[in-house]
Enzyme design. Structure first.
Site, mmCIF file in Angstrom:
data_model
loop_
_atom_site.group_PDB
_atom_site.id
_atom_site.type_symbol
_atom_site.label_atom_id
_atom_site.label_comp_id
_atom_site.label_asym_id
_atom_site.label_seq_id
_atom_site.Cartn_x
_atom_site.Cartn_y
_atom_site.Cartn_z
ATOM 1 N N SER A 55 -9.389 2.351 2.627
ATOM 2 C CA SER A 55 -8.453 3.087 1.830
ATOM 3 C C SER A 55 -7.343 2.203 1.023
ATOM 4 O O SER A 55 -6.658 2.828 0.257
ATOM 5 C CB SER A 55 -7.878 4.023 2.751
ATOM 6 O OG SER A 55 -6.831 3.812 3.559
ATOM 7 N N LYS A 99 0.936 -1.223 -0.042
ATOM 8 C CA LYS A 99 -0.167 0.089 0.060
ATOM 9 C C LYS A 99 0.967 1.227 -0.148
ATOM 10 O O LYS A 99 1.946 1.409 0.718
ATOM 11 C CB LYS A 99 -0.984 0.048 1.107
ATOM 12 C CG LYS A 99 -2.081 1.082 1.416
ATOM 13 C CD LYS A 99 -2.818 1.039 2.533
ATOM 14 C CE LYS A 99 -3.806 2.236 2.667
ATOM 15 N NZ LYS A 99 -4.715 2.123 3.803
ATOM 16 N N SER A 114 -9.838 0.053 6.912
ATOM 17 C CA SER A 114 -9.375 0.251 5.473
ATOM 18 C C SER A 114 -8.704 -1.031 4.802
ATOM 19 O O SER A 114 -8.292 -1.007 3.794
ATOM 20 C CB SER A 114 -8.352 1.230 5.353
ATOM 21 O OG SER A 114 -8.798 2.738 5.809
#
Length: 483
Positions: A143, A68, A167
Site C-alpha cells: 500500500s 506515506k 506494503s
C-alpha cells in the site's frame, strides 16, 4: 439497572479527567504550513506537496523525504488513501516524522497510499491509481505505492512506508527500489493509521541500501508511547554492515517461496536464483532450506489481518494505543459517513469480519493468533541453520492496473494476489528486505531476504554486498542509469 447506572456514572469521571488532560498533549507548531495539492503529477503519487524543513544539521541534512499518507504530519491534511479520512488535519506529528525532522530531513510531501492501506496493488486510493514509473499502465504495488513510485522516478531521496502484509516490500519490488520491514516493534507506529496491532510496521524505503540503513537508524528505537515496543531495545550502528562482505554468510533459498501456484512466473524465480549464484561466487554458502509451513502461512495472516482490520473498521475504528486521538475519532466518524465510497477490498474485509464476529465471535482470530507461535518457531528453526532466507519478494512482475469500473472480484484479486511470500513475516515479526534483482520483460523483480528477529544488520550486510556485486540497481526510465 439503577445500580449499574450509578456505577457507570462514577467510572465516567475517569474519561472526563482524560479529556481534560488531553489539552496538555503537543499540537501543531504555529508556523507549520498545510502545503498544497500536487500539480503535473503523472504518476498520481503525491497526496500533498509541502516544504517542512528539519534541523540545520543531522544525519539526514539536505535529504528530501516523502511520508506515506497513513502517518500524521501535523498541520498537513491527510486521507490514509480513503474517503473515510478526507479533510482530516492532524494536530500532532507521528514519532517517525519528529525523528526525520530532528535528523535534518526536509519533508517535501505526503505520498499516496491505498484505501486505509488494505491493498497490495495501487488502484484503491480515493485520489485514483498510482502508476508504475517503469510502465504507466501497471501497478506500482501497495500500500506504500506513492513512496515507491516517487523514489523510482527520482522525485525524492528517501521515503517512509508502512507494512502490514508487505506494503513496504511489494511496491519496492515492483518499482525497483529498496524497502525494509523492520523487526516487529523496532520502529514506533505512534501516529499512524492502524490496521492490526500485531502486524503493524513502519519502515524505510530508498534507492540504495545505504540510504535505507541511514533512514532506519533515524526512525528506529522506542518512543515510550507505542506499547508494541520493548523499552529496552537499542538501535545498533548499521554503517559497519554496509562495508561487510558475504564470505561465509549462510544463505538459505526457501524452497516453498519458489514456484508459487497460480500467477507465479518462472522467470521471476530464475532472477532470484541468479542472486544466489552471484553471492556464491563471492564466497557465501548457499543452500536450499525447507519450511513446509510457509505454504499455508498466508492463510494464518489472512485470519489475523481480517480480525484486526475489522476491529478498526467496524468496532473501535482506530481506538488502539499509539493511535493519535483525533485520528481515531476521525476514522470512527468517517468510515460510517463515507462507507459507500470505500474500496472493494475494504468493504470485503469489513463485511467478512463482521460476519465472522456474529457467527463465531473471535474464535478464528484467536486460533490464528495461537498458530503464529508455531509458525514463528518454524522459521526460527530454519534460521538456526542459515543466516537468512532468500526468495522472490513477489511471484510475478507488476500487473496491469484494473480498468475504471472493474468488478469487485477483479479489484480484490489485483489487491491481494501478490502477497504469499511477504505477509507471513508481518505476522511472525521477522525483519525482511526487498532489493532489486534485475528485470523481467523490462519490469523490476524483487529479491526478499529474511533474518532472525533483530537481524537488520545482517540483511543490510547481504543487500549492500549484492548491490556492489551487481554494479548498482537499475533505475526506471524516468531517471535512467544506475543508482
Amino acid at each position: 439497572m439503577a445500580a449499574y447506572h450509578e456505577l457507570i456514572t462514577e467510572t465516567l469521571e475517569s474519561y472526563a479527567v482524560v479529556e481534560r488532560q488531553a489539552a496538555a498533549l503537543p499540537r501543531v507548531a504555529p508556523h507549520r504550513e498545510p502545503g498544497h495539492l500536487p500539480e503535473g503529477d503523472r504518476l498520481g503519487a503525491w497526496y500533498r506537496r509541502t516544504s517542512i524543513r528539519g534541523a540545520a544539521s543531522g544525519p539526514l541534512a539536505g535529504r528530501t523525504v516523502a511520508v506515506k499518507d497513513n502517518l500524521c504530519v501535523a498541520g498537513v491534511p491527510m486521507s490514509g488513501g480513503s474517503a473515510a479520512l478526507e479533510g482530516f488535519v492532524p494536530e500532532r506529528d507521528a514519532t517517525v516524522v519528529t525523528r526525520l525532522l530532528d535528523a535534518g530531513a526536509e519533508i517535501i510531501g505526503k505520498s499516496v497510499c491505498e484505501d486505509l492501506c488494505l491493498s497490495g496493488g495501487s488502484h484503491t486510493a480515493v485520489t485514483g491509481p498510482v502508476r508504475n514509473p517503469w510502465d504507466l499502465t501497471r501497478s506500482a504495488g501497495g500500500s506504500s505505492s506513492g513512496s515507491a513510485a516517487l523514489l523510482a522516478a527520482g522525485e525524492v531521496d528517501l521515503a517512509i512506508g508502512g507494512d502490514q502484509g508487505g506494503s513496504v516490500r511489494i511496491p519496492a519490488a515492483w518499482c525497483g527500489v529498496v524497502g525494509l520491514k523492520p523487526t516487529f516493534g523496532l520502529v514506533p507506529c505512534t501516529g499512524s493509521v492502524p490496521i492490526e496491532p500485531s502486524v503493524d510496521h513502519v519502515g524505510p524505503m530508498a534507492r540504495t541500501v545505504a540510504d535505507v540503513a541511514a533512514l532506519l537508524a533515524v526512525i528506529a528505537g522506542p518512543d515510550g508511547r507505542d506499547p508494541r515496543q520493548d523499552p529496552r531495545t537499542t538501535v545498533p550502528d548499521y554503517r559497519p554492515a554496509l562495508a561487510g562482505d558475504v564470505a561465509g554468510l549462510r544463505v538459505g533459498l526457501l524452497a516453498e517461496g519458489f514456484g508459487r501456484p497460480g500467477r507465479g512466473d518462472p522467470a521471476v524465480d530464475d532472477a532470484t536464483r541468479d542472486f544466489a549464484r552471484l553471492l556464491a561466487k563471492a564466497g557465501a554458502n548457499v543452500s536450499e532450506v525447507s519450511v513446509p509451513e510457509h505454504r499455508d502461512a498466508a492463510h494464518v495472516w489472512t485470519v489475523v489481518f481480517v480480525g484486526g482490520a475489522t476491529t478498526q473498521l467496524v468496532d473501535l475504528a482506530g481506538g488502539v494505543a499509539g493511535c493519535d486521538p483525533a485520528l481515531a475519532a476521525a476514522l470512527h466518524r468517517g468510515r460510517r459517513e463515507h462507507a459507500a465510497r470505500l474500496s472493494a477490498t475494504v468493504k470485503m474485509v469489513a463485511l467478512l469480519g463482521a460476519h465472522l464476529i456474529r457467527t463465531s465471535g473471535g474464535a478464528h482470530y484467536a486460533t490464528a493468533r495461537a498458530l503464529t507461535g508455531p509458525l514463528t518457531a518454524a522459521y526460527d528453526a530454519a534460521l538456526g541453520q542459515v543466516d537468512m532466507l532468500a526468495m522472490p519478494t513477489l511471484p510475478m512482475t507488476a500487473t496491469p492496473l484494473p480498468p475504471p469500473g472493474a468488478p469487485p472480484r477483479e479489484q480484490v484479486a489485483r489487491a491481494l494476489e501478490m502477497i504469499p511470500n511477504t505477509c507471513p513475516f508481518d505476522v511472525t515479526g521477522h525483519p525482511a528486505i526487498s532489493i532489486p534483482a534485475g528485470l523481467v520483460d523490462g519490469l523490476p523483480v524483487g529479491l526478499m531476504l529474511v533474518a532472525r528477529h533483530g537481524g537488520e544488520a545482517t540483511l543490510i550486510r547481504a543487500a549492500a554486498a549484492y548491490e556492489r556485486l551487481a554494479g548498482g540497481f537499475p533505475m526506471s526510465p524516468l531517471t535512467g542509469g544506475h543508482s
